[in-house]
Enzyme design. Structure first.
Site, PDB file in Angstrom:
ATOM      1  N   HIS A   1     125.398  47.752  38.926  1.00 46.28           N
ATOM      2  CA  HIS A   1     126.228  47.815  38.929  1.00 46.28           C
ATOM      3  C   HIS A   1     126.770  47.719  36.734  1.00 46.28           C
ATOM      4  O   HIS A   1     126.772  46.312  36.956  1.00 46.28           O
ATOM      5  CB  HIS A   1     127.718  48.468  39.484  1.00 46.28           C
TER       6      HIS A   1
ATOM      7  N   GLU B   1     126.614  47.326  48.714  1.00 43.27           N
ATOM      8  CA  GLU B   1     126.667  46.074  48.381  1.00 43.27           C
ATOM      9  C   GLU B   1     127.349  45.155  50.402  1.00 43.27           C
ATOM     10  O   GLU B   1     127.964  45.286  51.087  1.00 43.27           O
ATOM     11  CB  GLU B   1     127.935  45.153  48.113  1.00 43.27           C
TER      12      GLU B   1
END
Length: 186
Positions: free
Chosen positions: A8, A81
């Site tokens: 990202h 994550e």
């Protein structure tokens, strides 16, 4: 089968060097620009499908990449994550961040996700998408932490004290090719 992986764009916590695992932090201005830049970088890539982490920073990045295109975007929790547990939101200098990424040390924490459990989650995801999307070219939109076991899945786990140096930078892109023999041997 090939996959492309991008991390990202930048968030405020990335800028401040704070760890963000499950914290749902949006892209900052620079992160939005990085996502637009990676969209341009990927404009000539053939992509059949985008698989994305459910965290907002990854979803925003995937949506920017997909703007003006029509790739299906599927959200997958396994691309979240690593859970930083007790270290969430802390500056990376306030704890042994390198040891946190040591596969050799395999430290057990009170709340944070163990590195070997994390690798097992990501390896299982990569095995599953190979079986499900064998004939597709997939873009994964995920996190710096996710990029570490993805690298190791395709290249082996290096004999290093920390794997932190394997993480992709914000909106960096890596390409990986599945080799059938390797998958069958798992």
């Amino acid at each position: 089968m090939e996959i492309l992986l991008t991390r990202h764009g930048q968030t405020e916590w990335n800028f401040l060097k704070k760890v963000q695992g499950k914290a749902d932090i949006k892209l900052n201005e620079k992160g939005i620009k990085q996502a637009k830049d990676v969209k341009d970088k990927l404009k000539n890539e053939q992509i059949d499908l985008i698989l994305c982490s459910p965290l907002i920073r990854a979803v925003e990045t995937a949506n920017i990449i997909n703007d003006g295109r029509s790739f299906p975007i599927l959200i997958d929790e396994k691309l979240s994550e690593r859970d930083f547990g007790e270290f969430e939101g802390m500056p990376t200098t306030d704890f042994d961040y390198e040891a946190f990424w040591s596969y050799k040390q395999n430290i057990q924490y009170n709340k944070a996700e163990n590195i070997k459990d994390f690798f097992k989650r990501v390896y299982g995801f990569l095995d599953d998408i190979y079986l499900k999307y064998k004939d597709k070219r997939i873009l994964l939109v995920a996190h710096g932490g996710i990029s570490i076991p993805v690298y190791c899945y395709f290249n082996g786990i290096p004999d290093k004290d920390t794997l932190l140096g394997l993480a992709l930078g914000n909106c960096e892109v890596a390409k990986y090719v599945y080799k059938e023999k390797e998958i069958d041997e798992r």
